[in-house]
Design a protein around this motif. Structure first.
Motif, PDB file in Angstrom:
ATOM      1  N   UNK A  35       0.831  -1.202   0.000  1.00 20.10           N
ATOM      2  CA  UNK A  35       0.000   0.000   0.000  1.00 20.10           C
ATOM      3  C   UNK A  35       0.866   1.252   0.000  1.00 20.10           C
ATOM      4  N   UNK A  36       1.883   1.279   0.853  1.00 25.23           N
ATOM      5  CA  UNK A  36       2.790   2.426   0.912  1.00 25.23           C
ATOM      6  C   UNK A  36       3.521   2.633  -0.414  1.00 25.23           C
ATOM      7  N   UNK A  37       4.029   1.562  -0.968  1.00 24.53           N
ATOM      8  CA  UNK A  37       4.746   1.641  -2.238  1.00 24.53           C
ATOM      9  C   UNK A  37       3.859   2.252  -3.317  1.00 24.53           C
ATOM     10  N   UNK A  67      12.078   5.846   2.791  1.00 31.48           N
ATOM     11  CA  UNK A  67      13.340   6.081   2.081  1.00 31.48           C
ATOM     12  C   UNK A  67      13.636   4.926   1.138  1.00 31.48           C
ATOM     13  N   UNK A  68      13.461   3.707   1.617  1.00 33.67           N
ATOM     14  CA  UNK A  68      13.711   2.529   0.785  1.00 33.67           C
ATOM     15  C   UNK A  68      12.782   2.495  -0.424  1.00 33.67           C
ATOM     16  N   UNK A  69      11.501   2.687  -0.194  1.00 33.90           N
ATOM     17  CA  UNK A  69      10.535   2.677  -1.307  1.00 33.90           C
ATOM     18  C   UNK A  69      10.838   3.792  -2.306  1.00 33.90           C
ATOM     19  N   UNK A  70      11.161   4.955  -1.813  1.00 38.81           N
ATOM     20  CA  UNK A  70      11.422   6.099  -2.692  1.00 38.81           C
ATOM     21  C   UNK A  70      12.670   5.895  -3.539  1.00 38.81           C
ATOM     22  N   UNK A 123       5.184   9.334   7.192  1.00 42.25           N
ATOM     23  CA  UNK A 123       4.306   8.241   7.593  1.00 42.25           C
ATOM     24  C   UNK A 123       4.337   8.154   9.113  1.00 42.25           C
ATOM     25  N   UNK A 124       3.176   8.300   9.722  1.00 44.02           N
ATOM     26  CA  UNK A 124       3.034   8.141  11.166  1.00 44.02           C
ATOM     27  C   UNK A 124       3.987   9.052  11.949  1.00 44.02           C
ATOM     28  N   UNK A 125       3.930  10.357  11.611  1.00 46.45           N
ATOM     29  CA  UNK A 125       4.869  11.305  12.215  1.00 46.45           C
ATOM     30  C   UNK A 125       4.175  12.486  12.891  1.00 46.45           C
TER      31      UNK A 125
END
Length: 148
Positions: A35-37, A67-70, A123-125
């Motif tokens: 979902x995030x990706x 960061x990883x997905x981006x 995300x969740x911040x």
């Protein structure tokens, strides 16, 4: 949130940085990661700044999930957090694109130039941010024209 609360928040996150991914199964599962990706790919596709690659501010990067997905999608990332423990963790990893870590002061985006990023992701911040409305003004300040 006062300075003492901010300091406590930073201390807690520094302490749990290395185990964060293991203790948060609600985030680190295949369904949520997909979902995030997809959400990040959609957001990146809407950027109209003309930059290539995109420069994305991962605000409150934590363990580097976004960061990883981006970077996997081709973006360069400024991974920003108040926790040096999280920044050390993110900085120790290898990514497909450039990742720069940035220590936040917990108040604003001082040190990040005006109109310097194509997108801001988080995300969740926001529940950790004492004055998130002022922070929205900071996001607008650092975004390039056509940014998301």
């Amino acid at each position: 949130m006062g300075k003492a609360t901010l300091a406590q928040n930073i201390a807690i996150h520094n302490k749990i940085a290395k185990t964060y991914e293991k203790i948060h199964g609600e985030i680190y599962n295949a369904h949520e990661q997909n979902r995030l990706k997809q959400a990040l790919l959609q957001a990146c596709s809407e950027v109209q700044s003309g930059s290539s690659p995109l420069v994305v501010l991962d605000f409150g990067c934590g363990a580097g999930n976004l960061t990883q997905h981006l970077t996997d999608s081709g973006a360069s990332v400024i991974a920003a957090d108040v926790s040096q423990g999280f920044l050390d963790l993110v900085g120790s990893r290898t990514y497909a694109q450039k990742v720069t870590t940035f220590l936040l002061n917990g108040v604003d985006l001082h040190g990040i130039a005006d109109e310097s990023v194509d997108m801001v992701a988080m995300y969740s911040v926001l529940h950790h941010v004492p004055d998130y409305l002022s922070l929205m003004k900071e996001f607008v300040r650092v975004l390039k024209k056509g940014g998301v």
